[in-house]
Design an enzyme around this catalytic site. Structure first.
Site, mmCIF file in Angstrom:
data_model
loop_
_atom_site.group_PDB
_atom_site.id
_atom_site.type_symbol
_atom_site.label_atom_id
_atom_site.label_comp_id
_atom_site.label_asym_id
_atom_site.label_seq_id
_atom_site.Cartn_x
_atom_site.Cartn_y
_atom_site.Cartn_z
ATOM 1 N N HIS A 1 40.106 15.872 50.473
ATOM 2 C CA HIS A 1 38.901 15.718 51.305
ATOM 3 C C HIS A 1 39.089 16.436 52.628
ATOM 4 O O HIS A 1 40.169 16.914 52.946
ATOM 5 C CB HIS A 1 38.514 14.246 51.472
ATOM 6 C CG HIS A 1 39.477 13.427 52.288
ATOM 7 N ND1 HIS A 1 40.743 13.123 51.872
ATOM 8 C CD2 HIS A 1 39.338 12.842 53.502
ATOM 9 C CE1 HIS A 1 41.348 12.382 52.787
ATOM 10 N NE2 HIS A 1 40.526 12.200 53.797
ATOM 11 N N ASP B 1 42.742 9.578 50.456
ATOM 12 C CA ASP B 1 42.472 8.355 51.222
ATOM 13 C C ASP B 1 41.500 7.424 50.484
ATOM 14 O O ASP B 1 40.774 6.658 51.119
ATOM 15 C CB ASP B 1 41.877 8.697 52.590
ATOM 16 C CG ASP B 1 42.902 9.273 53.553
ATOM 17 O OD1 ASP B 1 44.101 9.294 53.209
ATOM 18 O OD2 ASP B 1 42.494 9.703 54.650
ATOM 19 N N ASP C 1 43.618 15.555 59.079
ATOM 20 C CA ASP C 1 45.005 15.177 58.757
ATOM 21 C C ASP C 1 45.363 15.523 57.311
ATOM 22 O O ASP C 1 46.486 15.328 56.880
ATOM 23 C CB ASP C 1 45.265 13.690 59.062
ATOM 24 C CG ASP C 1 44.421 12.735 58.238
ATOM 25 O OD1 ASP C 1 43.193 12.943 58.137
ATOM 26 O OD2 ASP C 1 44.992 11.763 57.687
ATOM 27 N N HIS C 2 44.388 16.075 56.567
ATOM 28 C CA HIS C 2 44.628 16.504 55.180
ATOM 29 C C HIS C 2 44.473 18.020 55.014
ATOM 30 O O HIS C 2 44.825 18.560 53.973
ATOM 31 C CB HIS C 2 43.669 15.778 54.222
ATOM 32 C CG HIS C 2 43.851 14.293 54.270
ATOM 33 N ND1 HIS C 2 44.380 13.567 53.228
ATOM 34 C CD2 HIS C 2 43.621 13.399 55.264
ATOM 35 C CE1 HIS C 2 44.465 12.292 53.577
ATOM 36 N NE2 HIS C 2 44.004 12.167 54.813
ATOM 37 N N HIS D 1 39.094 15.754 55.918
ATOM 38 C CA HIS D 1 39.639 15.291 57.202
ATOM 39 C C HIS D 1 40.828 16.144 57.657
ATOM 40 O O HIS D 1 41.628 16.606 56.844
ATOM 41 C CB HIS D 1 40.055 13.817 57.095
ATOM 42 C CG HIS D 1 38.880 12.890 57.072
ATOM 43 N ND1 HIS D 1 38.942 11.610 56.560
ATOM 44 C CD2 HIS D 1 37.595 13.070 57.485
ATOM 45 C CE1 HIS D 1 37.747 11.034 56.670
ATOM 46 N NE2 HIS D 1 36.917 11.907 57.223
ATOM 47 N N HIS E 1 48.765 7.765 53.020
ATOM 48 C CA HIS E 1 49.174 7.108 54.264
ATOM 49 C C HIS E 1 50.102 5.928 53.997
ATOM 50 O O HIS E 1 49.915 5.191 53.015
ATOM 51 C CB HIS E 1 47.954 6.583 55.042
ATOM 52 C CG HIS E 1 47.110 7.666 55.647
ATOM 53 N ND1 HIS E 1 47.371 8.207 56.891
ATOM 54 C CD2 HIS E 1 46.028 8.322 55.172
ATOM 55 C CE1 HIS E 1 46.461 9.142 57.169
ATOM 56 N NE2 HIS E 1 45.635 9.235 56.129
ATOM 57 N N HIS F 1 35.203 7.197 50.817
ATOM 58 C CA HIS F 1 35.852 7.479 52.108
ATOM 59 C C HIS F 1 35.133 8.666 52.756
ATOM 60 O O HIS F 1 34.714 8.602 53.906
ATOM 61 C CB HIS F 1 37.326 7.775 51.864
ATOM 62 C CG HIS F 1 38.102 8.167 53.082
ATOM 63 N ND1 HIS F 1 38.340 7.300 54.130
ATOM 64 C CD2 HIS F 1 38.716 9.336 53.419
ATOM 65 C CE1 HIS F 1 39.058 7.930 55.057
ATOM 66 N NE2 HIS F 1 39.294 9.162 54.646
HETATM 67 FE FE FE Z 1 43.854 10.526 56.081
HETATM 68 ZN ZN ZN Z 2 40.707 10.678 55.414
#
Ligand code: FE
Ligand code: ZN
Length: 257
Positions: free
Chosen positions: A53, A131, A57-58, A55, A169, A109
């Site tokens: 996805h 996530d 942090d990915h 985001h 995570h 998410h």
């Molecule tokens: Fe994340």
């Molecule tokens: Zn995420």
């Protein structure tokens, strides 16, 4: 034989690396540097980057990794991730690291979130779920509805029990504190919590987990059990169907301290 490595990044992300001793794939590289270090250390060539996805942090390391290694990038067609990439949705198959990964749509998410599933990795199925599913928890509903997330989790829960589940995570201990509050008589949950506390004491990841483990302890896969239904009704007395029970548990978790 393939080797699966969680590369820690930021405060609690894992960037999953899968390799055969020569070639590797990485999932959700929010940061390029720790991946490049690991590739150099193990003398691996990066073939593929799988993204679940959009985001940051990915995806934050995608451009640098693509540029530095020439790896192909695969990600959700319905989301905006760093281009160019192979756009995927439900039913597509990605060939990477000598494996066929099936793409599963898991909105909730984020709106276009996907997961990657391979049926035989060292004899077991393997899932990269981003996530969507965490150990003892699930992702927050930033873009999707409770009904979408419940349907997505139902798909993942229907995978074989021995599926190795790679979540992105290390949220397990805080998820477990909530899980115990909403499913207090669950002995498997108490045992798993003790086990995970021990792992974290020694700085070990609690992941990967498995589908069968999560079915025993994850409140978001257990919202049809009577214990979770009655907990949901303490939070929202009007929770009277699968979706509203799930929504109540998710809402409670959002404000749980
Ligand atoms: Fe994340
Ligand atoms: Zn995420």
């Amino acid at each position: 034989m393939l080797t699966l490595i969680p590369i820690p990044a930021f405060t609690d992300n894992y960037l999953w690396l899968l390799h055969d001793g020569q070639r590797a794939l990485v999932v959700d590289p929010g940061d390029a540097a720790p991946v490049l270090r690991k590739l150099a250390e193990l003398k691996l060539k990066l073939d593929a980057i799988l993204v679940t996805h959009h985001h940051a942090d990915h995806t934050g390391g995608v451009d640098e990794l693509r540029h530095t290694t020439g790896a192909k990038v695969y990600g959700p067609a319905a989301e905006n991730i760093p281009k160019p990439y192979n756009m995927l949705g439900e039913g597509d198959v990605v060939q990477a690291a000598g494996l066929d990964f099936q793409v599963i749509d898991v909105p909730g998410h984020t709106a276009g979130h996907i997961a990657f599933y391979a049926s035989g990795v060292n004899g077991k199925p393997l899932l990269f779920c981003g996530d969507t599913l965490f150990s003892a928890g699930c992702g927050r509903l930033f873009e999707g509805t409770p009904a979408q997330m419940l349907a997505s989790l139902d798909k993942l829960a229907a995978l074989p029990g021995n599926t190795v589940v790679c979540c992105t995570h290390e949220y397990t201990l805080s998820n477990l504190r909530f899980a115990v509050a909403v499913d207090p008589a669950n002995q498997d949950l108490a045992n798993y919590q003790a086990h995970c506390i021990e792992l974290r004491k020694h700085n070990q990841p609690t992941l990967p987990t498995s589908v069968s483990q999560e079915l025993l302890i994850n409140p978001f896969l257990r919202t049809r059990h009577s214990a979770l239904i009655s907990s949901a009704r303490q939070f929202d007395a009007s929770a009277d169907d699968d979706t509203s029970v799930f929504a109540a548990i998710r809402q409670w978790k959002n404000q749980f301290k």
